[in-house]
Write a protein that holds these residues in place. Structure first.
Motif, PDB file in Angstrom:
ATOM      1  N   CYS A 181       0.857  -1.189   0.000  1.00 24.95           N
ATOM      2  CA  CYS A 181       0.000   0.000   0.000  1.00 24.95           C
ATOM      3  C   CYS A 181       0.888   1.232   0.000  1.00 24.95           C
ATOM      4  O   CYS A 181       1.930   1.257   0.661  1.00 24.95           O
ATOM      5  CB  CYS A 181      -0.864   0.061   1.266  1.00 24.95           C
ATOM      6  SG  CYS A 181      -1.942  -1.330   1.572  1.00 24.95           S
ATOM      7  N   ASP A 182       0.484   2.267  -0.742  1.00 25.49           N
ATOM      8  CA  ASP A 182       1.116   3.564  -0.567  1.00 25.49           C
ATOM      9  C   ASP A 182       0.715   4.062   0.814  1.00 25.49           C
ATOM     10  O   ASP A 182      -0.459   3.993   1.193  1.00 25.49           O
ATOM     11  CB  ASP A 182       0.633   4.540  -1.636  1.00 25.49           C
ATOM     12  CG  ASP A 182       1.009   4.089  -3.040  1.00 25.49           C
ATOM     13  OD1 ASP A 182       2.059   3.439  -3.185  1.00 25.49           O
ATOM     14  OD2 ASP A 182       0.235   4.370  -3.973  1.00 25.49           O
ATOM     15  N   TYR A 183       1.685   4.557   1.565  1.00 26.05           N
ATOM     16  CA  TYR A 183       1.457   4.870   2.975  1.00 26.05           C
ATOM     17  C   TYR A 183       1.975   6.270   3.266  1.00 26.05           C
ATOM     18  O   TYR A 183       3.116   6.606   2.927  1.00 26.05           O
ATOM     19  CB  TYR A 183       2.179   3.836   3.831  1.00 26.05           C
ATOM     20  CG  TYR A 183       1.840   3.853   5.298  1.00 26.05           C
ATOM     21  CD1 TYR A 183       0.614   3.403   5.766  1.00 26.05           C
ATOM     22  CD2 TYR A 183       2.772   4.299   6.228  1.00 26.05           C
ATOM     23  CE1 TYR A 183       0.312   3.390   7.115  1.00 26.05           C
ATOM     24  CE2 TYR A 183       2.491   4.291   7.594  1.00 26.05           C
ATOM     25  CZ  TYR A 183       1.252   3.832   8.027  1.00 26.05           C
ATOM     26  OH  TYR A 183       0.959   3.818   9.367  1.00 26.05           O
ATOM     27  N   ASP A 184       1.153   7.094   3.886  1.00 24.17           N
ATOM     28  CA  ASP A 184       1.530   8.471   4.210  1.00 24.17           C
ATOM     29  C   ASP A 184       2.155   8.488   5.604  1.00 24.17           C
ATOM     30  O   ASP A 184       1.440   8.313   6.593  1.00 24.17           O
ATOM     31  CB  ASP A 184       0.294   9.370   4.170  1.00 24.17           C
ATOM     32  CG  ASP A 184       0.641  10.846   4.323  1.00 24.17           C
ATOM     33  OD1 ASP A 184       1.671  11.152   4.959  1.00 24.17           O
ATOM     34  OD2 ASP A 184      -0.124  11.693   3.829  1.00 24.17           O
ATOM     35  N   PRO A 185       3.460   8.702   5.713  1.00 25.67           N
ATOM     36  CA  PRO A 185       4.091   8.683   7.029  1.00 25.67           C
ATOM     37  C   PRO A 185       3.541   9.743   7.981  1.00 25.67           C
ATOM     38  O   PRO A 185       3.520   9.525   9.195  1.00 25.67           O
ATOM     39  CB  PRO A 185       5.571   8.935   6.723  1.00 25.67           C
ATOM     40  CG  PRO A 185       5.753   8.508   5.308  1.00 25.67           C
ATOM     41  CD  PRO A 185       4.461   8.877   4.640  1.00 25.67           C
ATOM     42  N   ALA A 186       3.102  10.861   7.442  1.00 24.60           N
ATOM     43  CA  ALA A 186       2.623  11.945   8.299  1.00 24.60           C
ATOM     44  C   ALA A 186       1.267  11.641   8.913  1.00 24.60           C
ATOM     45  O   ALA A 186       1.030  11.910  10.097  1.00 24.60           O
ATOM     46  CB  ALA A 186       2.562  13.249   7.494  1.00 24.60           C
ATOM     47  N   THR A 187       0.366  11.076   8.125  1.00 23.48           N
ATOM     48  CA  THR A 187      -1.007  10.871   8.598  1.00 23.48           C
ATOM     49  C   THR A 187      -1.340   9.418   8.899  1.00 23.48           C
ATOM     50  O   THR A 187      -2.323   9.127   9.572  1.00 23.48           O
ATOM     51  CB  THR A 187      -2.012  11.379   7.556  1.00 23.48           C
ATOM     52  OG1 THR A 187      -1.923  10.562   6.375  1.00 23.48           O
ATOM     53  CG2 THR A 187      -1.724  12.828   7.185  1.00 23.48           C
ATOM     54  N   GLY A 188      -0.556   8.486   8.349  1.00 22.54           N
ATOM     55  CA  GLY A 188      -0.857   7.073   8.514  1.00 22.54           C
ATOM     56  C   GLY A 188      -1.920   6.562   7.552  1.00 22.54           C
ATOM     57  O   GLY A 188      -2.361   5.421   7.662  1.00 22.54           O
ATOM     58  N   ALA A 189      -2.335   7.385   6.602  1.00 20.24           N
ATOM     59  CA  ALA A 189      -3.331   6.954   5.617  1.00 20.24           C
ATOM     60  C   ALA A 189      -2.689   5.975   4.637  1.00 20.24           C
ATOM     61  O   ALA A 189      -1.519   6.110   4.270  1.00 20.24           O
ATOM     62  CB  ALA A 189      -3.879   8.155   4.862  1.00 20.24           C
ATOM     63  N   ALA A 190      -3.470   4.969   4.215  1.00 23.51           N
ATOM     64  CA  ALA A 190      -2.963   3.951   3.301  1.00 23.51           C
ATOM     65  C   ALA A 190      -3.873   3.821   2.090  1.00 23.51           C
ATOM     66  O   ALA A 190      -5.094   3.960   2.196  1.00 23.51           O
ATOM     67  CB  ALA A 190      -2.853   2.606   4.008  1.00 23.51           C
ATOM     68  N   SER A 191      -3.281   3.542   0.927  1.00 20.97           N
ATOM     69  CA  SER A 191      -4.053   3.312  -0.287  1.00 20.97           C
ATOM     70  C   SER A 191      -4.660   1.913  -0.262  1.00 20.97           C
ATOM     71  O   SER A 191      -4.382   1.109   0.630  1.00 20.97           O
ATOM     72  CB  SER A 191      -3.158   3.462  -1.515  1.00 20.97           C
ATOM     73  OG  SER A 191      -2.218   2.387  -1.567  1.00 20.97           O
ATOM     74  N   GLU A 192      -5.473   1.607  -1.256  1.00 21.27           N
ATOM     75  CA  GLU A 192      -5.990   0.249  -1.406  1.00 21.27           C
ATOM     76  C   GLU A 192      -4.821  -0.699  -1.648  1.00 21.27           C
ATOM     77  O   GLU A 192      -3.897  -0.380  -2.396  1.00 21.27           O
ATOM     78  CB  GLU A 192      -6.957   0.180  -2.591  1.00 21.27           C
ATOM     79  CG  GLU A 192      -8.316   0.797  -2.318  1.00 21.27           C
ATOM     80  CD  GLU A 192      -9.105   0.010  -1.292  1.00 21.27           C
ATOM     81  OE1 GLU A 192      -9.094  -1.241  -1.349  1.00 21.27           O
ATOM     82  OE2 GLU A 192      -9.715   0.639  -0.406  1.00 21.27           O
ATOM     83  N   PRO A 193      -4.827  -1.874  -1.015  1.00 23.56           N
ATOM     84  CA  PRO A 193      -3.724  -2.817  -1.220  1.00 23.56           C
ATOM     85  C   PRO A 193      -3.665  -3.311  -2.663  1.00 23.56           C
ATOM     86  O   PRO A 193      -4.680  -3.482  -3.325  1.00 23.56           O
ATOM     87  CB  PRO A 193      -4.067  -3.970  -0.271  1.00 23.56           C
ATOM     88  CG  PRO A 193      -5.046  -3.403   0.711  1.00 23.56           C
ATOM     89  CD  PRO A 193      -5.810  -2.349  -0.036  1.00 23.56           C
ATOM     90  N   ARG A 194      -2.453  -3.527  -3.141  1.00 26.77           N
ATOM     91  CA  ARG A 194      -2.222  -4.124  -4.452  1.00 26.77           C
ATOM     92  C   ARG A 194      -1.328  -5.339  -4.275  1.00 26.77           C
ATOM     93  O   ARG A 194      -0.500  -5.384  -3.349  1.00 26.77           O
ATOM     94  CB  ARG A 194      -1.569  -3.112  -5.402  1.00 26.77           C
ATOM     95  CG  ARG A 194      -0.211  -2.608  -4.921  1.00 26.77           C
ATOM     96  CD  ARG A 194       0.357  -1.517  -5.817  1.00 26.77           C
ATOM     97  NE  ARG A 194       1.655  -1.017  -5.355  1.00 26.77           N
ATOM     98  CZ  ARG A 194       1.808  -0.055  -4.461  1.00 26.77           C
ATOM     99  NH1 ARG A 194       0.733   0.535  -3.915  1.00 26.77           N
ATOM    100  NH2 ARG A 194       3.016   0.345  -4.096  1.00 26.77           N
ATOM    101  N   VAL A 195      -1.478  -6.323  -5.122  1.00 23.51           N
ATOM    102  CA  VAL A 195      -0.647  -7.528  -5.033  1.00 23.51           C
ATOM    103  C   VAL A 195       0.757  -7.195  -5.521  1.00 23.51           C
ATOM    104  O   VAL A 195       0.947  -6.754  -6.650  1.00 23.51           O
ATOM    105  CB  VAL A 195      -1.241  -8.686  -5.855  1.00 23.51           C
ATOM    106  CG1 VAL A 195      -0.300  -9.889  -5.818  1.00 23.51           C
ATOM    107  CG2 VAL A 195      -2.609  -9.077  -5.315  1.00 23.51           C
ATOM    108  N   LEU A 196       1.740  -7.405  -4.655  1.00 27.09           N
ATOM    109  CA  LEU A 196       3.138  -7.173  -5.015  1.00 27.09           C
ATOM    110  C   LEU A 196       3.813  -8.472  -5.442  1.00 27.09           C
ATOM    111  O   LEU A 196       4.557  -8.511  -6.420  1.00 27.09           O
ATOM    112  CB  LEU A 196       3.894  -6.566  -3.829  1.00 27.09           C
ATOM    113  CG  LEU A 196       5.375  -6.280  -4.070  1.00 27.09           C
ATOM    114  CD1 LEU A 196       5.536  -5.085  -5.010  1.00 27.09           C
ATOM    115  CD2 LEU A 196       6.103  -6.032  -2.755  1.00 27.09           C
TER     116      LEU A 196
END
Length: 305
Positions: A181-196
């Motif tokens: 997930c793309d993760y915002d270090p400042a807010t802790g918000a995460a994008s929808e998970p994608r298969v890596l």
């Protein structure tokens, strides 16, 4: 020292068995640089263990319940995920403080693998006790606020973040997939998970995993009894045999953060994971990988009891 506990050279790596007493469900190794020790757990026994390179005897604190994971906290304490609750444990005194209980949680679900992000929030993946998709990826802030970042996990595992803190990784072991997930270090918000990574073609799912300083993912490939190393884009860089048949989790540690510690399973208590190896359930150190880890950020609780 028993023969199997001696150093062994495996595919160019030095493997050392560290524990004298096996765990039923060894998991969640975390290096504590301040205390110069490695914390790990026996989840089934509800026990927190400590390995100190300078002290051969094992140390343990039993708090009961089913422990899924732990992380470092301030003032020498540990943050522990147990069943449906997040706890603050003082290993010196054995005192336990409940920080948060997941109200209304399904009894068929429990908290499992977890780790802090680079800012000290605790990220913890849940699982269905029978493998049903009841788990969620939880985030616990230092202020006690909890939110859910992903749902539908059968056995959530492998929680870790990239060196810059901008990518969050986790796995669903029976689904045999690693997600990012793309993760915002400042807010802790995460994008929808994608298969890596889809590890089905490799014949295994991933249990625990961690990142090194280069951003590569080191994974316990539990079904194939291997340790795998994956690039940040998901490419398999290399893999090698684990010391036992059911490696469960791993972490870098030691004075130079260059030792790879590996936990393992003897009997998970569910019938799904029972070791056939004489060293199943023990803790191991692997040296010679050429990789170095990143010290874990401590959880700083600002929660009023």
């Amino acid at each position: 020292m028993p023969e199997q506990a001696k150093n062994r050279l495996v595919e160019g790596l030095i493997v050392t068995r560290l524990s004298d007493r096996p765990a039923a469900l060894g998991e969640s190794p975390v290096w504590d640089a301040g205390a110069a020790c490695l914390w790990w757990i026996d989840g089934v026994a509800g026990e927190i263990r400590c390995h100190r390179p300078t002290r051969p005897e094992a140390e343990a604190v039993r708090i009961g319940g089913h422990i899924g994971s732990l992380a470092l906290a301030e003032a020498g304490q540990l943050l522990v995920a147990r069943d449906h609750a997040f706890l603050l444990v003082d290993p010196a005194s054995g005192s336990v403080q409940t920080l948060l209980t997941l109200e209304g949680a399904d009894p068929a679900m429990r908290l499992n693998d977890g780790a802090t992000d680079r800012q000290g929030r605790f990220l913890c993946a849940g699982m269905g006790r029978s493998g049903a998709p009841l788990g969620a990826l939880h985030q616990l802030g230092a202020d006690g606020r909890q939110r859910v970042l992903a749902t539908g996990l059968r056995i959530g595992n492998g929680v870790c973040v990239s060196p810059d803190g901008a990518t969050l990784y986790f796995t669903d072991t029976p689904a045999r997939k690693t997600y990012a997930c793309d993760y915002d270090p400042a807010t802790g918000a995460a994008s929808e998970p994608r298969v890596l990574v889809d590890t089905a073609p490799l014949g295994s799912g991933i249990d625990g995993q961690t990142v090194d300083r280069d951003g590569n993912l080191w994974a316990a490939m539990i079904h194939s009894a291997e340790i795998g190393c994956f690039a940040p884009d998901g490419r398999l860089l290399h893999r090698f045999n684990a010391p036992v048949d059911l490696p469960s989790s791993l972490a870098f540690g030691g004075a130079d953060m260059g030792t790879l510690y590996v936990t393992s399973i003897r009997d998970s208590g569910t019938g799904r994971a029972v070791s056939k190896h004489p060293d199943g359930g023990h803790l191991f150190a692997i040296d010679g990988t050429g990789a170095t880890g990143i010290p874990e950020t401590r959880f700083a609780a600002r929660i009023t009891p």
